[in-house]
Scaffold this active site. Structure first.
Site, PDB file in Angstrom:
ATOM      1  N   LYS A   6       0.834  -1.052   0.011  1.00 27.03           N
ATOM      2  CA  LYS A   6       0.127   0.050  -0.175  1.00 27.03           C
ATOM      3  C   LYS A   6       0.894   1.186   0.110  1.00 27.03           C
ATOM      4  CE  LYS A   6      -4.249   1.767   2.217  1.00 27.03           C
ATOM      5  NZ  LYS A   6      -5.241   1.525   1.143  1.00 27.03           N
TER       6      LYS A   6
HETATM    7  C1  LIG Z   1      -7.561   6.277  -0.348  1.00 27.25           C
HETATM    8  C2  LIG Z   1      -7.046   4.661   0.112  1.00 27.25           C
HETATM    9  C3  LIG Z   1      -8.148   4.470   1.072  1.00 27.25           C
HETATM   10  C4  LIG Z   1      -8.182   3.190   1.602  1.00 27.25           C
HETATM   11  N1  LIG Z   1      -8.189   1.991   0.440  1.00 27.25           N
HETATM   12  C5  LIG Z   1      -8.247   0.650   0.555  1.00 27.25           C
HETATM   13  C6  LIG Z   1      -7.887  -0.100  -0.579  1.00 27.25           C
HETATM   14  C7  LIG Z   1      -8.621  -1.326  -0.522  1.00 27.25           C
HETATM   15  C8  LIG Z   1      -9.095  -2.103   0.409  1.00 27.25           C
HETATM   16  O1  LIG Z   1      -8.453  -2.389   1.400  1.00 27.25           O
HETATM   17  P1  LIG Z   1      -8.960  -2.701   3.037  1.00 27.25           P
HETATM   18  O2  LIG Z   1     -10.121  -3.352   3.020  1.00 27.25           O
HETATM   19  O3  LIG Z   1      -7.876  -3.512   3.825  1.00 27.25           O
HETATM   20  O4  LIG Z   1      -9.094  -1.286   3.539  1.00 27.25           O
HETATM   21  C9  LIG Z   1      -8.374  -2.132  -1.727  1.00 27.25           C
HETATM   22  N2  LIG Z   1      -7.707  -1.702  -2.886  1.00 27.25           N
HETATM   23  C10 LIG Z   1      -7.108  -0.317  -2.677  1.00 27.25           C
HETATM   24  C11 LIG Z   1      -6.454   0.096  -3.949  1.00 27.25           C
HETATM   25  C12 LIG Z   1      -7.170   0.516  -1.825  1.00 27.25           C
HETATM   26  O5  LIG Z   1      -6.565   1.884  -1.907  1.00 27.25           O
HETATM   27  C13 LIG Z   1      -9.205   3.083   2.601  1.00 27.25           C
HETATM   28  O6  LIG Z   1      -8.533   3.196   3.792  1.00 27.25           O
HETATM   29  O7  LIG Z   1     -10.007   1.987   2.648  1.00 27.25           O
END
Ligand SMILES: CCC[C@H](NCc1c(COP(=O)(O)O)cnc(C)c1O)C(=O)O
Length: 307
Positions: free
Chosen positions: A160
């Site tokens: 990430k």
């Molecule tokens: C701007 C990025 C925000 C961040 N995005 C999370 C995120 C996810 C989902 O991952 P998780 O379920 O572990 O959160 C999948 N894919 C991407 C590209 C992401 O940025 C969030 O806090 O949801």
């Protein structure tokens, strides 16, 4: 109001500092070249007080991201877990969005990043539904992006990494300019990868499908929803999925810490199923919210109480 003009405290390199004092120099390496790693986490208020959802998994992913990018971390996972709880307590927050970030400082400007110091900050603030409360109920309109998700040997998609979000921003802004709520990115082969900041699911004939993780982040919410679906007796299949499989799906939804479980009612002008939040989506969304707010007693290990 700018994020810089808030009150409260941010944990920075081992100390809690007043929010407005957490500033960096304009020649901070990560500002220029985009090598940094971050997390998005949420604390929710529960009957037993504020708790952070799957904190350990998020911190483990932060450290895995740093390892992929070979960024030395000056703290251990346990210290970061404790500091994250301290940030929630110090700011008197009950439910909050939490942003840990590790970035290179201003000790040098060479791309080699040799001898640079890794700085770590953890901030938290109240942040409601990422795509809007109505989105959680009615669902959103999504456009397949003209930008592909990263090729797995161009950007490290399991990290990430801050720089990976240039791709996400380009996609999200293109979708928004076209009047849609969010972008859906395909991988280099043309298969569905994920949203600009979310993983994606679809339901067809009672089966829950999600793309394999070749070009997508290993989402913690994705993992949670797959586990919850299994507990509901819903068959879960991970496979390569095409955009037109989503067009003819009965239901579709995004998952993410920020997005939580956001129904998708239309993709590229094709109405998905009934054009609103579907029954399986609703069951999983409600189970998810019961889980993160401590109403559901299963998986006690998923909640870290901050007090
Ligand atoms: C701007 C990025 C925000 C961040 N995005 C999370 C995120 C996810 C989902 O991952 P998780 O379920 O572990 O959160 C999948 N894919 C991407 C590209 C992401 O940025 C969030 O806090 O949801």
């Amino acid at each position: 109001m700018s994020m810089a003009d808030r009150d409260g405290f941010i944990w920075f390199d081992g100390k809690l500092l007043p929010w407005r004092e957490v500033t960096v120099h304009g020649l901070t390496h990560s500002l220029h070249y985009g090598m940094g790693v971050f997390e998005g986490e949420r604390a929710y208020n529960t009957p037993a007080g504020p708790a952070i959802f799957r904190l350990q998994e998020h911190t483990r992913r932060l450290f895995n991201s740093a390892k992929i990018l070979q960024m030395d971390m000056p703290f251990g996972e346990a210290e970061i877990n404790a500091a994250t709880c301290e940030v929630i307590r110090a700011n008197g927050l009950e439910s909050a969005y939490i942003r840990p970030l590790a970035f290179y400082g201003a000790e040098g400007m060479g791309l080699s990043a040799k001898g640079l110091k890794t700085h770590v900050l953890i901030a938290a603030w109240p942040w409601g539904a990422y795509l809007g409360q109505e989105a959680l109920e009615r669902g959103i309109r999504v456009k397949v992006s003209s930008f592909n998700r990263h090729h797995v040997n161009i950007h490290m998609v399991k990290a990430k990494a801050t720089g990976n979000y240039l791709n996400s921003m380009l996609a999200q802004r293109e979708a928004s300019a076209a009047g849609y709520d969010e972008a859906l990115l395909l991988d280099r082969e043309g298969y569905v990868a994920e949203g600009s900041g979310e993983n994606i699911f679809m339901v067809r004939d009672g089966v829950l499908y999600t793309p394999t993780l070749t070009s997508a982040l290993e989402g913690i919410t994705r993992d949670t929803v797959m586990r919850l679906a299994g507990e509901l007796g819903i068959r879960v299949v991970e496979k390569q999925l095409t955009r037109d499989e989503f067009y003819i799906a009965d239901e579709a939804f995004f998952t993410g810490t920020a997005a939580e479980v956001t129904p998708i009612r239309e993709i590229d002008g094709r109405v998905i199923g009934s054009g609103s939040r579907g029954p399986v989506t609703q069951r999983l969304q409600s189970l998810y919210f019961d889980q993160v707010t401590g109403k559901r007693k299963e998986h006690p290990e998923w909640l870290t109480y901050v007090n």
